[in-house]
Write an enzyme that holds these catalytic residues in place. Structure first.
Site, short mmCIF file in Angstrom:
data_model
loop_
_atom_site.label_atom_id
_atom_site.label_comp_id
_atom_site.label_asym_id
_atom_site.label_seq_id
_atom_site.Cartn_x
_atom_site.Cartn_y
_atom_site.Cartn_z
N TYR A 33 -7.98 -3.70 9.60
CA TYR A 33 -8.83 -4.01 8.46
C TYR A 33 -9.09 -2.72 7.72
O TYR A 33 -8.96 -1.63 8.26
CB TYR A 33 -10.16 -4.68 8.86
CG TYR A 33 -10.91 -3.97 9.96
CD1 TYR A 33 -11.60 -2.79 9.70
CD2 TYR A 33 -10.93 -4.47 11.24
CE1 TYR A 33 -12.27 -2.13 10.70
CE2 TYR A 33 -11.61 -3.82 12.26
CZ TYR A 33 -12.29 -2.66 11.98
OH TYR A 33 -12.96 -2.01 12.98
N HIS A 40 3.68 -2.27 3.28
CA HIS A 40 3.63 -0.87 2.85
C HIS A 40 4.89 -0.50 2.08
O HIS A 40 6.01 -0.68 2.58
CB HIS A 40 3.43 0.06 4.06
CG HIS A 40 2.05 -0.07 4.65
ND1 HIS A 40 1.71 -1.10 5.49
CD2 HIS A 40 0.93 0.68 4.47
CE1 HIS A 40 0.43 -0.98 5.83
NE2 HIS A 40 -0.06 0.09 5.23
N ASP A 52 0.82 -1.21 0.00
CA ASP A 52 0.00 0.00 0.00
C ASP A 52 0.85 1.26 0.00
O ASP A 52 2.04 1.23 0.33
CB ASP A 52 -0.89 0.03 1.24
CG ASP A 52 -2.08 -0.91 1.14
OD1 ASP A 52 -2.12 -1.72 0.20
OD2 ASP A 52 -2.96 -0.83 2.01
N ASP A 53 0.22 2.37 -0.33
CA ASP A 53 0.71 3.74 -0.11
C ASP A 53 1.79 4.21 -1.07
O ASP A 53 2.36 5.28 -0.87
CB ASP A 53 1.23 3.91 1.33
CG ASP A 53 0.13 3.76 2.36
OD1 ASP A 53 -1.05 3.64 1.96
OD2 ASP A 53 0.42 3.75 3.56
N HIS A 108 -5.70 2.86 -4.32
CA HIS A 108 -5.75 3.02 -2.86
C HIS A 108 -6.26 4.42 -2.52
O HIS A 108 -5.93 4.97 -1.47
CB HIS A 108 -4.35 2.79 -2.28
CG HIS A 108 -4.32 2.54 -0.80
ND1 HIS A 108 -5.29 1.83 -0.12
CD2 HIS A 108 -3.40 2.91 0.14
CE1 HIS A 108 -4.97 1.77 1.15
NE2 HIS A 108 -3.84 2.42 1.35
N HIS A 151 -5.49 9.25 0.60
CA HIS A 151 -5.40 8.40 1.78
C HIS A 151 -6.23 8.91 2.95
O HIS A 151 -5.77 8.93 4.10
CB HIS A 151 -3.93 8.24 2.20
CG HIS A 151 -3.65 6.99 2.97
ND1 HIS A 151 -3.83 6.88 4.33
CD2 HIS A 151 -3.19 5.77 2.57
CE1 HIS A 151 -3.49 5.67 4.74
NE2 HIS A 151 -3.10 4.97 3.69
#
Length: 256
Positions: free
Chosen positions: A146, A202, A43-44, A98, A102
């Site tokens: 989650y 990440h 992610d990210d 994603h 954010h």
């Protein structure tokens, strides 16, 4: 309209704005379905360690899935980030959304959720020529492991024909877990011999790229798992469509 009809409409409205979901919905993927597969997800990004992660995956014959932000650790349209995304895509890894900045999605209005999800969806089409078939919501502000979503998120995902996907194992790298702690957690998990794993890592964390990932790949492959994309671990298609990447123009920007 009679009173009974009015009450029914109000009740439906209350349900539509109910608390964010925390458990699996029919529209949300939380685990892989193809036996003996592991989907490593990052992610990210895009971020500085992208090339190193991709090189490590490629060297092991493994695939990963990258859930990209539009404007979090830098703008998705920056030339370096475009190159990182195109490198992942060209190497056969899966790229997915994603959201744009954010945020904690359940705190946003429907219009704001629409912007967050559509902006990254469209950016990935411009950069790769492929329309992502999956998106991921974020960890909750209290760091519970989650992805949190509500009916607005599911509605926008449906309009984009994206599938919402979370995970069933968190490396806890984003919580600051030291490499040895992450490795121990993975060791315990592998020792339990689950049929599949859908894990969360990440991209912007150096220890994930340089220390944990090589260890993790080695241990998982030694245990006989296939390291595949999210789409592959589900027996699904990673993209709604594929085509030619766009040409940089005035729309390739994250604003002032």
């Amino acid at each position: 309209m009679n009173f009974k009809s009015f009450v029914s409409i109000v009740a439906l409205g209350v349900l539509a704005n109910a608390a964010p979901h925390k458990r699996q919905s029919p529209a949300v993927i939380t685990t892989c379905t193809t036996p003996n597969t592991v989907a490593l997800t990052f992610d990210d990004g895009p971020y500085n360690f992208s090339a190193e992660i991709i090189q490590t995956l490629n060297a092991a014959g493994a695939k990963g899935t990258f859930f990209y932000n539009g404007n979090n650790y830098g703008c998705i349209y920056d030339e370096a980030n475009v190159e990182r995304i195109q490198n992942a895509f060209a190497s056969g890894h899966q790229v997915a959304s994603h959201t744009w900045s954010h945020p904690h999605l359940p705190q946003l209005s429907l219009d704001q959720v629409q912007f967050e999800m559509t902006s990254t969806h469209e950016a990935l089409i411009k950069i790769t020529g492929a329309a992502p078939a999956f998106m991921r919501p974020h960890l909750t502000p209290d760091r519970i492991a989650y992805g949190e979503y509500n009916d607005n998120v599911l509605s926008v995902a449906a309009s984009l024909k994206e599938t919402v996907v979370t995970w069933d194992f968190d490396s806890e790298d984003s919580l600051g877990a030291a490499p040895d702690v992450q490795e121990s957690r993975y060791g315990q998990l592998i020792g339990q011999k689950p049929g599949t794993i859908l894990s969360l890592e990440h991209e912007p964390l150096q220890t994930t790229a340089e220390q944990v990932l090589p260890f993790l790949i080695s241990k998982l492959q030694a245990a006989g798992y296939q390291l595949v994309t999210v789409a592959e671990c589900l027996g699904a298609q990673p993209y709604l469509s594929t085509g030619t990447p766009g040409v940089r123009d005035a729309t390739w920007t994250c604003g002032a």
